[in-house]
Write an enzyme that holds these catalytic residues in place. Structure first.
Site, PDB file in Angstrom:
ATOM      1  N   VAL A 190       0.910  -1.141   0.000  1.00 27.73           N
ATOM      2  CA  VAL A 190       0.000   0.000   0.000  1.00 27.73           C
ATOM      3  C   VAL A 190       0.956   1.200   0.000  1.00 27.73           C
ATOM      4  O   VAL A 190       1.476   1.590   1.033  1.00 27.73           O
ATOM      5  CB  VAL A 190      -0.936  -0.022   1.228  1.00 27.73           C
ATOM      6  N   PRO A 191       1.235   1.732  -1.190  1.00 28.28           N
ATOM      7  CA  PRO A 191       2.424   2.563  -1.419  1.00 28.28           C
ATOM      8  C   PRO A 191       2.354   4.000  -0.898  1.00 28.28           C
ATOM      9  O   PRO A 191       2.287   4.960  -1.674  1.00 28.28           O
ATOM     10  CB  PRO A 191       2.566   2.523  -2.936  1.00 28.28           C
ATOM     11  N   CYS A 192       2.437   4.151   0.395  1.00 27.32           N
ATOM     12  CA  CYS A 192       2.452   5.497   0.978  1.00 27.32           C
ATOM     13  C   CYS A 192       3.707   6.264   0.565  1.00 27.32           C
ATOM     14  O   CYS A 192       3.715   7.497   0.617  1.00 27.32           O
ATOM     15  CB  CYS A 192       2.295   5.439   2.492  1.00 27.32           C
ATOM     16  N   HIS A 193       4.744   5.558   0.123  1.00 29.53           N
ATOM     17  CA  HIS A 193       5.947   6.247  -0.353  1.00 29.53           C
ATOM     18  C   HIS A 193       5.683   7.032  -1.636  1.00 29.53           C
ATOM     19  O   HIS A 193       6.471   7.904  -1.998  1.00 29.53           O
ATOM     20  CB  HIS A 193       7.102   5.250  -0.565  1.00 29.53           C
TER      21      HIS A 193
END
Length: 177
Positions: free
Chosen positions: A132-135
């Site tokens: 879950v690509p919060c980056h």
């Protein structure tokens, strides 16, 4: 019951957690909010979900977009889950701002606006990092801020995905450093 296993990534050790529904956590060891919602009672055990997660990460860390999805089990408030669903939909190699996410939520709720800071709080508490690509979430002026794993890991993950870093800046102060 949650089950855990470790994955050794090029950016450091990662703790994985899953239950019978799906992946519940993926944290860099020592990151901010490390294993915040991990059940006190958990068992270290290699489950099929955790094995698949390791395969996904192997592909990802080879600089490729994995072509399969993992079952996920979000544990959080309704607002956090809504933000995390938007994060999950950000395409590989692309970025989105906190304000853009706030705008999506405001539109869904029929509001004139939504607080980008509230979105930032939910993004920061994402329990399933990388997948879950919060980056992939950046500040409105291209500031690389708000990554619980540390700004160095955020930069490395974006570069791994082929994101051009030309329009981004690293803040000199802040909570993400």
């Amino acid at each position: 019951m949650q089950y855990t296993s470790y994955y050794h990534s090029p950016l450091g050790d990662i703790l994985l957690a899953a239950d019978d529904i799906g992946l519940t956590g993926l944290w860099f060891v020592g990151q901010k909010y490390f294993a915040l919602y991990l059940d006190q009672e958990h068992v270290e055990k290699e489950t099929p979900i955790l094995k698949d997660t390791k395969k996904w990460l192997d592909i990802y860390f080879q600089g490729q977009e994995p072509e399969f999805q993992l079952p996920l089990h979000f544990i959080g408030t309704d607002f956090q889950k809504e933000v995390w669903e938007i994060l999950y939909a950000i395409p590989y190699g692309k970025t989105m701002t906190y304000g853009e996410i706030a705008g999506i939520i405001a539109k869904r709720k029929g509001l004139k606006r939504m607080s980008a800071q509230a979105v930032g709080g939910a993004v920061g508490h994402n329990e399933i990092s990388i997948i879950v690509p919060c980056h992939r979430v950046v500040g409105s002026q291209g500031s690389l801020t708000g990554y619980a794993g540390g700004i160095d890991k955020k930069v490395a993950l974006l570069k791994l995905e082929g994101v051009s870093m030309d329009s981004f800046s690293i803040p000199k102060t802040g909570t993400a450093l």
